[in-house]
Write a protein that holds these residues in place. Structure first.
Motif, PDB file in Angstrom:
ATOM      1  N   GLY A 206       0.678  -1.109   0.046  1.00  0.00           N
ATOM      2  CA  GLY A 206      -0.077   0.210   0.038  1.00  0.00           C
ATOM      3  C   GLY A 206       0.832   1.216   0.008  1.00  0.00           C
ATOM      4  N   GLY A 207       2.165   1.089  -0.703  1.00  0.00           N
ATOM      5  CA  GLY A 207       2.972   2.376  -0.784  1.00  0.00           C
ATOM      6  C   GLY A 207       3.801   2.343   0.454  1.00  0.00           C
ATOM      7  N   ILE A 208       3.626   2.010   1.435  1.00  0.00           N
ATOM      8  CA  ILE A 208       4.564   1.700   2.514  1.00  0.00           C
ATOM      9  C   ILE A 208       5.614   0.624   2.141  1.00  0.00           C
ATOM     10  N   VAL A 209       6.974   0.736   2.384  1.00  0.00           N
ATOM     11  CA  VAL A 209       7.987   0.000   1.928  1.00  0.00           C
ATOM     12  C   VAL A 209       8.475  -0.744   3.224  1.00  0.00           C
TER      13      VAL A 209
ATOM     14  N   LEU B  27      16.074  -6.044   7.419  1.00  0.00           N
ATOM     15  CA  LEU B  27      17.519  -5.861   7.565  1.00  0.00           C
ATOM     16  C   LEU B  27      18.244  -6.822   8.258  1.00  0.00           C
ATOM     17  N   ARG B  28      19.246  -7.522   7.745  1.00  0.00           N
ATOM     18  CA  ARG B  28      20.083  -8.645   8.211  1.00  0.00           C
ATOM     19  C   ARG B  28      21.453  -8.183   8.456  1.00  0.00           C
ATOM     20  N   ASP B  29      22.011  -8.657   9.697  1.00  0.00           N
ATOM     21  CA  ASP B  29      23.540  -8.618   9.952  1.00  0.00           C
ATOM     22  C   ASP B  29      23.872 -10.169  10.467  1.00  0.00           C
ATOM     23  N   ARG B  30      24.867 -10.485  10.824  1.00  0.00           N
ATOM     24  CA  ARG B  30      25.187 -11.824  11.525  1.00  0.00           C
ATOM     25  C   ARG B  30      24.352 -12.369  12.471  1.00  0.00           C
ATOM     26  N   GLU B  31      23.801 -11.225  13.347  1.00  0.00           N
ATOM     27  CA  GLU B  31      23.066 -11.713  14.603  1.00  0.00           C
ATOM     28  C   GLU B  31      21.578 -12.248  14.216  1.00  0.00           C
ATOM     29  N   GLY B  32      21.156 -11.677  13.144  1.00  0.00           N
ATOM     30  CA  GLY B  32      19.572 -11.708  13.142  1.00  0.00           C
ATOM     31  C   GLY B  32      18.894 -10.725  12.112  1.00  0.00           C
ATOM     32  N   LEU B  33      17.688 -10.556  12.371  1.00  0.00           N
ATOM     33  CA  LEU B  33      16.644  -9.724  11.358  1.00  0.00           C
ATOM     34  C   LEU B  33      16.168  -8.613  12.033  1.00  0.00           C
ATOM     35  N   THR B  34      16.008  -7.346  11.630  1.00  0.00           N
ATOM     36  CA  THR B  34      15.036  -6.408  12.153  1.00  0.00           C
ATOM     37  C   THR B  34      13.907  -5.960  11.052  1.00  0.00           C
ATOM     38  N   GLN B  35      12.881  -5.752  11.204  1.00  0.00           N
ATOM     39  CA  GLN B  35      11.892  -5.008  10.314  1.00  0.00           C
ATOM     40  C   GLN B  35      12.119  -3.548  10.244  1.00  0.00           C
ATOM     41  N   ILE B  36      12.267  -2.828   9.099  1.00  0.00           N
ATOM     42  CA  ILE B  36      12.397  -1.411   8.955  1.00  0.00           C
ATOM     43  C   ILE B  36      11.269  -1.064   7.945  1.00  0.00           C
ATOM     44  N   VAL B  37      10.610   0.018   8.288  1.00  0.00           N
ATOM     45  CA  VAL B  37       9.465   0.629   7.685  1.00  0.00           C
ATOM     46  C   VAL B  37       9.888   1.964   7.146  1.00  0.00           C
ATOM     47  N   PHE B  38       9.600   2.240   5.803  1.00  0.00           N
ATOM     48  CA  PHE B  38       9.620   3.388   5.278  1.00  0.00           C
ATOM     49  C   PHE B  38       8.245   4.059   4.887  1.00  0.00           C
ATOM     50  N   ASP B  39       7.859   5.142   5.470  1.00  0.00           N
ATOM     51  CA  ASP B  39       6.449   5.511   5.429  1.00  0.00           C
ATOM     52  C   ASP B  39       6.555   6.862   4.722  1.00  0.00           C
ATOM     53  N   PRO B  40       6.016   7.157   3.586  1.00  0.00           N
ATOM     54  CA  PRO B  40       6.319   8.438   2.666  1.00  0.00           C
ATOM     55  C   PRO B  40       5.571   9.573   3.833  1.00  0.00           C
ATOM     56  N   GLN B  41       4.610   9.380   4.466  1.00  0.00           N
ATOM     57  CA  GLN B  41       4.104  10.207   5.381  1.00  0.00           C
ATOM     58  C   GLN B  41       4.968  10.718   6.401  1.00  0.00           C
ATOM     59  N   HIS B  42       5.713   9.832   6.744  1.00  0.00           N
ATOM     60  CA  HIS B  42       6.810   9.958   7.981  1.00  0.00           C
ATOM     61  C   HIS B  42       8.137  10.701   7.535  1.00  0.00           C
ATOM     62  N   ASN B  43       8.554  10.234   6.105  1.00  0.00           N
ATOM     63  CA  ASN B  43       9.922  10.708   5.852  1.00  0.00           C
ATOM     64  C   ASN B  43       9.953  10.598   4.162  1.00  0.00           C
ATOM     65  N   GLN B  44       9.413  11.344   3.333  1.00  0.00           N
ATOM     66  CA  GLN B  44       9.524  11.313   2.039  1.00  0.00           C
ATOM     67  C   GLN B  44      10.625  11.067   1.364  1.00  0.00           C
ATOM     68  N   PRO B  45      11.950  11.719   1.624  1.00  0.00           N
ATOM     69  CA  PRO B  45      13.180  11.297   1.017  1.00  0.00           C
ATOM     70  C   PRO B  45      13.519   9.974   1.154  1.00  0.00           C
ATOM     71  N   SER B  46      13.558   9.427   2.257  1.00  0.00           N
ATOM     72  CA  SER B  46      13.900   8.159   2.805  1.00  0.00           C
ATOM     73  C   SER B  46      13.041   7.306   2.091  1.00  0.00           C
ATOM     74  N   TRP B  47      11.938   7.333   2.161  1.00  0.00           N
ATOM     75  CA  TRP B  47      10.792   6.385   1.265  1.00  0.00           C
ATOM     76  C   TRP B  47      11.131   6.161   0.007  1.00  0.00           C
ATOM     77  N   GLU B  48      11.510   7.733  -0.910  1.00  0.00           N
ATOM     78  CA  GLU B  48      11.796   7.624  -2.172  1.00  0.00           C
ATOM     79  C   GLU B  48      13.212   6.773  -2.365  1.00  0.00           C
ATOM     80  N   ARG B  49      14.063   6.799  -1.458  1.00  0.00           N
ATOM     81  CA  ARG B  49      15.361   6.128  -1.632  1.00  0.00           C
ATOM     82  C   ARG B  49      15.254   4.577  -1.411  1.00  0.00           C
ATOM     83  N   ALA B  50      14.143   4.324  -0.718  1.00  0.00           N
ATOM     84  CA  ALA B  50      13.895   2.903  -0.175  1.00  0.00           C
ATOM     85  C   ALA B  50      13.248   2.249  -1.562  1.00  0.00           C
ATOM     86  N   GLN B  51      12.615   2.957  -2.515  1.00  0.00           N
ATOM     87  CA  GLN B  51      11.953   2.443  -3.760  1.00  0.00           C
ATOM     88  C   GLN B  51      13.014   1.411  -4.555  1.00  0.00           C
TER      89      GLN B  51
END
Length: 280
Positions: free
Chosen positions: A32-35, A39-63
């Motif tokens: 729904g437009g949210i990316v 994110l993985r490193d040697r220890e495990g995974l964490t979910q990262i959210v890119f929301d255009p309503q929160h930070n448009q530039p980061s969301w655009e780079r995440a595309q």
């Protein structure tokens, strides 16, 4: 951007904290437009959210993010929406709402999946791209387990007054049970070093020298055909003791196995081990 946590560290009690993570893009989803990325490193995974309503530039780079891109992210930890927790992950109750995104390195499409399914790729292909193969969680777990075992071995022998002594790798040929690898000497033309099949002679010299209790996690080399129990290069736990009986040696080795099992697997082994007499 300096990393503050690894990708298996954040929990529900960290909600509201500003964090910086770095690692590899394990997966990317667009809902729904949210990316979302894992994110993985040697220890495990964490979910990262890119929301255009929160930070448009980061969301655009995440595309433009794709699998195995190396990125750094700053953001705030928040609880996942109700009903979206992932009980399979230690970090499955939280996600990081991204403020900033920095692409440290782009990546081509990997030749095989960087996950458990990647093990189904051909061995030649995995060895050709060994640096990718070692990113796969099963391989990373193997490296971590090997580290835990080596540390447990050293801790155990240290508490029993053993000295860890590194013995030479370049030595002369010795009459042991296998063929040796020979290394030509540049400074002595026509002469060769032999790589050790085991530190046998060295540890006997150490006993004569009064070391009394020696151990080493030793590299050994044998120029033999491959078999299930024979490799050209292998690592062994090498031990020697003075002024002891057979029972002392058996008890020491039983204690080592039990200590390593507890440290590496969290399992307690009952001692002493059952023993078979020679006639049995």
């Amino acid at each position: 951007m300096k990393r503050t946590h690894h990708c298996n560290q954040l929990r529900a009690e960290d909600v509201g904290q500003k964090v910086a993570l770095a690692g590899w893009v394990h997966g990317r989803r667009d809902h729904g437009g949210i990316v979302f990325i894992d994110l993985r490193d040697r220890e495990g995974l964490t979910q990262i959210v890119f929301d255009p309503q929160h930070n448009q530039p980061s969301w655009e780079r995440a595309q433009g993010l794709r699998s195995e891109f190396v990125v750094a992210v700053e953001g705030v930890v928040r609880r996942r929406p109700a009903g979206t927790d992932n009980p399979k992950l230690p970090t499955g109750q939280i996600e990081v709402l991204a403020h900033t995104l920095e692409v440290l390195n782009a990546s081509d499409t990997p030749p095989f999946p960087i996950d458990d399914a990647g093990g189904q790729a051909g061995e030649d292909l995995r060895l050709q791209y060994r640096y990718l193969d070692l990113r796969r969680p099963p391989m990373a777990r193997n490296l971590i387990l090997r580290h835990k075992i080596a540390k447990a071995v050293r801790d155990y022998f240290d508490t029993h007054r053993f000295l860890e002594v590194e013995t030479p790798i370049l030595f002369k040929s010795t009459p042991e049970g296998a063929r040796e690898y020979l290394v030509p000497s540049r400074v002595n033309p026509g002469k060769f070093y032999a790589l050790p099949q085991s530190p046998q002679q060295f540890k006997q010299m150490l006993m004569v020298a009064g070391v009394e209790r020696y151990f080493q996690i030793a590299k050994c080399f044998r120029d033999e055909d491959l078999r299930a129990d024979r490799q050209p290069e292998f690592t062994q736990i090498d031990v020697e003791m003075s002024f002891v009986t057979r029972e002392d040696v058996l008890t020491m080795m039983e204690g080592l196995v039990a200590h390593v099992w507890q440290a590496a697997r969290g399992e307690t082994l009952a001692l002493p081990f059952p023993r078979l007499a020679y006639r049995e």
